[in-house]
Design a protein around this motif. Structure first.
Motif, PDB file in Angstrom:
ATOM      1  N   ASN A 106       0.845  -1.186   0.000  1.00 28.83           N
ATOM      2  CA  ASN A 106       0.000   0.000   0.000  1.00 28.83           C
ATOM      3  C   ASN A 106       0.887   1.245   0.000  1.00 28.83           C
ATOM      4  O   ASN A 106       1.944   1.263   0.645  1.00 28.83           O
ATOM      5  N   SER A 108       0.748   5.880  -0.966  1.00 32.44           N
ATOM      6  CA  SER A 108      -0.044   7.060  -1.323  1.00 32.44           C
ATOM      7  C   SER A 108       0.829   8.029  -2.117  1.00 32.44           C
ATOM      8  O   SER A 108       2.043   8.110  -1.910  1.00 32.44           O
ATOM      9  N   LYS A 142      -8.256   0.586  -3.717  1.00 31.79           N
ATOM     10  CA  LYS A 142      -7.907   1.884  -3.147  1.00 31.79           C
ATOM     11  C   LYS A 142      -8.914   2.212  -2.057  1.00 31.79           C
ATOM     12  O   LYS A 142     -10.100   1.853  -2.152  1.00 31.79           O
ATOM     13  N   SER A 143      -8.441   2.875  -1.027  1.00 31.47           N
ATOM     14  CA  SER A 143      -9.315   3.243   0.080  1.00 31.47           C
ATOM     15  C   SER A 143      -8.747   4.463   0.781  1.00 31.47           C
ATOM     16  O   SER A 143      -7.563   4.788   0.626  1.00 31.47           O
ATOM     17  N   ILE A 144      -9.593   5.108   1.571  1.00 35.51           N
ATOM     18  CA  ILE A 144      -9.142   6.266   2.332  1.00 35.51           C
ATOM     19  C   ILE A 144      -8.132   5.843   3.391  1.00 35.51           C
ATOM     20  O   ILE A 144      -7.158   6.540   3.667  1.00 35.51           O
ATOM     21  N   GLU A 145      -8.342   4.650   3.962  1.00 36.69           N
ATOM     22  CA  GLU A 145      -7.496   4.194   5.063  1.00 36.69           C
ATOM     23  C   GLU A 145      -6.118   3.738   4.597  1.00 36.69           C
ATOM     24  O   GLU A 145      -5.091   4.091   5.189  1.00 36.69           O
ATOM     25  N   PHE A 146      -6.075   2.945   3.497  1.00 35.53           N
ATOM     26  CA  PHE A 146      -4.809   2.340   3.077  1.00 35.53           C
ATOM     27  C   PHE A 146      -4.214   2.998   1.824  1.00 35.53           C
ATOM     28  O   PHE A 146      -3.096   2.693   1.441  1.00 35.53           O
ATOM     29  N   THR A 149      -3.592   0.179  -3.248  1.00 32.19           N
ATOM     30  CA  THR A 149      -3.072  -1.188  -3.074  1.00 32.19           C
ATOM     31  C   THR A 149      -2.682  -1.722  -4.442  1.00 32.19           C
ATOM     32  O   THR A 149      -3.523  -1.793  -5.347  1.00 32.19           O
TER      33      THR A 149
END
Length: 417
Positions: A106, A108, A142-146, A149
């Motif tokens: 993961n 960003s 994809k996510s706000i937390e991780f 990916t």
């Protein structure tokens, strides 16, 4: 005043079909078809010192769109970013290996909204396994937390760390056989707006001045030309650096709209230093101006005195040439040719007057639009009959604004010194 000689249809009284029972005069023609006859000033406007107002000149020669209100709403299209940078290091401890032997992690970029599931990415500066080219990955989630990916396709297991600021490039999508839909394209046209500004200029000449003997043949038409030149210079400044706003005149108690300049309509910018503006820097400027957008390969560089001087003092090479002169839209340009595209350089004193002598702006004439709520026109004022003054008077008016379509195809040039 209406004339009985003008014939209209009963279904549409505004639709003129013919003029009968009288010779066709300019008065009748103007009433029957107001757009048929153009005011002589309007015909001459693009011939009045065009080099002093190149932006206004370009917008007039390119044609204007009519708008029904003072506020113009339009769609501005920006390109999705192609390159990104890692926000933090990716360490070996952060890379997981699943039962299928695939390596996942993961990370960003800070602008993850432009990356979508099923897209592929490459890391041009990092090699993959032997003979497989650069490190390549597939976006699985994809996510706000991780964040993002990814699954690495050819990760060299000897890699222990992928450092922050490593560049990655967004590639094409890779859908499964059963996929019907994909994520929506993020960079859809966004609605933007600008305000038309009412530009006005009044010209007067007294009756006695008109009949008095003069040393030179200075006529009312000459005064109109000077007034139009001053009006265009003011418009040029607003079109470039105007601040979009609506205010109420504190004395007249009436609303006033001010148009926003195109300088603030694009975020794309190339910054240089006085000592660093060399041939290599100009090539880099051309690279940024002509790549990453859907613009044309010929663009116009409006430049202040300082920037023109610096560009003129460069030693040009085989890959960056200059010197040829082009004439188009009534303007004379100096051409700067690079392998990325050609820039038509023109000096604009407006940049000097507005505090941007060392700056400039590259504009794509294909993607600049002028909107007119009130097209350029003149109106005679009967000041004698109204008892105000014994003068001949006209008022010149235009309510208009400029907007940039495809903002990424235009670019500001700024000096960081």
């Amino acid at each position: 005043m209406s004339h009985n000689n003008i014939i209209t249809t009963p279904e549409n009284p505004q639709a003129v079909t013919a003029v009968a029972g009288a010779p066709l005069t300019t008065t009748l023609a103007a009433e029957a078809s107001p757009s048929l006859l153009r005011n002589t000033i309007d015909e001459r406007i693009v011939k009045i010192r065009p080099m002093a107002t190149p932006l206004d000149q370009l917008s007039r020669c390119g044609g204007a769109r009519r708008c029904s209100s003072m506020q113009v709403e339009y769609y501005s299209v920006a390109s999705k970013p192609v390159t990104f940078k890692l926000k933090k290091d990716i360490t070996l401890a952060g890379i997981q290996t699943d039962s299928d032997g695939l390596h996942r992690c993961n990370f960003s970029t800070g602008v993850d909204e432009y990356l979508e599931i099923s897209e592929t990415i490459i890391f041009p500066g990092l090699p993959g396994t032997a003979d497989t080219g650069p490190l390549t990955a597939y976006i699985a989630a994809k996510s706000i937390e991780f964040g993002i990916t990814v699954v690495f396709l050819n990760l060299d297991t000897a890699t222990t760390r992928i450092p922050a600021n490593t560049m990655l490039v967004r590639m094409g999508r890779a859908a499964t056989e059963l996929d019907v839909q994909t994520a929506q394209f993020e960079a859809l046209p966004k609605k933007a707006s600008n305000l038309c500004q009412i530009f006005k200029m009044q010209v007067e000449q007294s009756t006695f001045m008109k009949i008095a003997g003069k040393e030179i043949d200075w006529t009312f038409s000459d005064q109109e030309e000077v007034a139009i030149m001053d009006m265009r210079l003011g418009m040029e400044k607003n079109f470039l650096f105007g601040h979009k706003a609506t205010i109420t005149d504190p004395v007249k108690k009436e609303p006033v709209t001010l148009t926003g300049g195109i300088w603030y309509q694009t975020e794309k910018e190339f910054s240089y230093t006085t000592t660093g503006l060399n041939t290599a820097a100009v090539i880099e400027m051309c690279r940024q101006a002509f790549t990453g957008n859907s613009g044309s390969n010929r663009k116009i560089l409006l430049a202040g005195t300082g920037l023109v001087e610096k560009l003129s003092n460069l030693e040009y090479t085989r890959t960056l040439s200059a010197g040829e002169t082009k004439t188009k839209w009534g303007l004379e340009f100096s051409e700067i040719r690079s392998n990325f595209g050609s820039l038509y350089l023109i000096h604009s004193e407006i940049f000097d007057q507005c505090g941007h002598a060392d700056d400039g702006m590259i504009i794509d004439p294909e993607y600049i639009t002028k909107y007119c709520h009130v097209p350029f026109q003149t109106e005679k004022l009967d000041l004698r009959r109204s008892g105000l003054r014994n003068t001949d008077a006209i008022v010149i008016t235009e309510a208009s604004c400029l907007v940039l379509r495809y903002p990424d195809s235009h670019m500001k040039i700024t000096c960081s010194d």
